[in-house]
Design a protein around this motif. Structure first.
Motif, PDB file in Angstrom:
ATOM      1  N   ARG A 205     -40.069 104.516  22.051  1.00  0.00           N
ATOM      2  CA  ARG A 205     -40.885 103.491  21.362  1.00  0.00           C
ATOM      3  C   ARG A 205     -40.517 103.390  19.893  1.00  0.00           C
ATOM      4  NH1 ARG A 205     -45.134 101.062  23.692  1.00  0.00           N
ATOM      5  NH2 ARG A 205     -46.119 101.958  25.530  1.00  0.00           N
ATOM      6  N   LYS A 225     -37.822  95.565  22.750  1.00  0.00           N
ATOM      7  CA  LYS A 225     -38.928  96.274  22.104  1.00  0.00           C
ATOM      8  C   LYS A 225     -40.190  95.413  22.070  1.00  0.00           C
ATOM      9  CE  LYS A 225     -40.098  98.711  17.851  1.00  0.00           C
ATOM     10  NZ  LYS A 225     -40.736  99.774  18.630  1.00  0.00           N
ATOM     11  N   ASP A 229     -43.709  96.641  23.446  1.00  0.00           N
ATOM     12  CA  ASP A 229     -44.813  96.840  22.510  1.00  0.00           C
ATOM     13  C   ASP A 229     -45.997  95.932  22.820  1.00  0.00           C
ATOM     14  OD1 ASP A 229     -43.443  98.780  21.270  1.00  0.00           O
ATOM     15  OD2 ASP A 229     -42.857  97.616  19.506  1.00  0.00           O
ATOM     16  N   GLY A 235     -45.307  99.719  29.217  1.00  0.00           N
ATOM     17  CA  GLY A 235     -45.085 101.061  28.655  1.00  0.00           C
ATOM     18  C   GLY A 235     -45.340 102.124  29.705  1.00  0.00           C
TER      19      GLY A 235
END
Ligand SMILES: Nc1ncnc2c1ncn2[C@@H]1O[C@H](COP(=O)(O)OP(=O)(O)O)[C@@H](O)[C@H]1O
Ligand SMILES: [Mg+2]
Length: 244
Positions: A205, A225, A229, A235
């Motif tokens: 991350r 990303k 995010d 995730g």
């Protein structure tokens, strides 16, 4: 977006097993790409192929458009100066002491560098990674974590523009891992491209611009990303996908 390393339709077999199948991927210049996936999925193999350390049976790997397998000696040397690898098993030289191990890349790639300058560079990198013991010993006397620190220090010696890191924070305490992460960030801020394998979701991350999940030697998923995010489920999905 310019591409620093391109894998074109790569297949690779070893001992009659096909480990990588028809894999194509662009690694973007100046970006950090994380390769994730369960143990045995082919991450290290893909990393070594991308670094030109293993030659594919089919397809080609291009560094700035040039086929690594076809480079002449001089061009290959230039590529090796720009690119550095931290192997999963550290791969330090058994029969050399740590100082010699760190000095070798400087001797090869900067033959005009003075001894004093080499010593300064080694001292500064060793301090930065946080290794405090003697450099006159051989790697067999180091813990796994210390070997990782030294392998990372060796990769930093020539200030690489392209960094390949395979499970590079494994066996390190949190402080040491964070120091290496900061060093990668500094390198990245100077425009370096990074390809790394990790199982550490925090580090992924923190560092990765692009995450690529590898399953059975193929690219299963590519995420940016921003996608990760912005989506907690994703995730969690990634964390699950890294387990065996
Ligand atoms: N040289 C080789 N010969 C035969 N099998 C190999 C070789 N290298 C790797 N493998 C096998 O390929 C698979 C993927 O290995 P690897 O790339 O190391 O996976 P990962 O890094 O994702 O754990 C594993 O099943 C491993 O045993
Ligand atoms: Mg591996």
């Amino acid at each position: 977006m310019s591409c620093i390393v391109e894998m074109k339709d790569i297949s690779f077999s070893a001992q009659n097993r096909r480990l990588v199948r028809s894999l194509s991927f662009h690694f973007e210049e100046g970006k950090t790409t994380a390769l994730i996936g369960p143990s045995g999925s082919g991450k290290s193999t893909v990393l070594k192929l991308a670094a030109g350390l293993v030659t594919p049976n089919e397809g080609e790997v291009l560094f700035r458009g040039r086929n690594i397998a076809r480079m002449g000696r001089q061009e290959n040397l230039m590529f090796r100066r720009e690119a550095a690898v931290v192997f999963q098993d550290s791969a330090l030289w058994e029969n050399q002491n740590l100082f010699q191990t760190l000095e070798l890349p400087l001797r090869v790639h900067f033959p005009a560098m003075s001894k004093a300058e080499r010593e300064r560079r080694i001292e500064s990198v060793v301090t930065e990674v946080g290794y405090k013991k003697d450099l006159g010993i051989r790697p067999a006397l180091l813990s796994m974590g210390e070997q990782k620190l030294l392998a990372f220090a060796r990769a930093m010696m020539c200030r690489p523009q392209l960094l390949y890191l395979d499970e590079w924070t494994e066996s390190l305490d949190q402080g040491a891992a964070q120091r290496l992460v900061n060093m990668v960030k500094n390198l990245k801020n100077r425009g370096a491209s990074v390809i790394f394998v990790s199982h550490d979701i925090q580090i992924i991350r923190d560092l990765a611009d692009i995450v690529v999940m590898i399953l059975e030697g193929q690219i299963f998923l590519r995420l940016t990303k921003e996608q990760i995010d912005g989506d907690d489920d994703l995730g969690r999905y990634i964390e699950k996908g890294m387990a065996t």
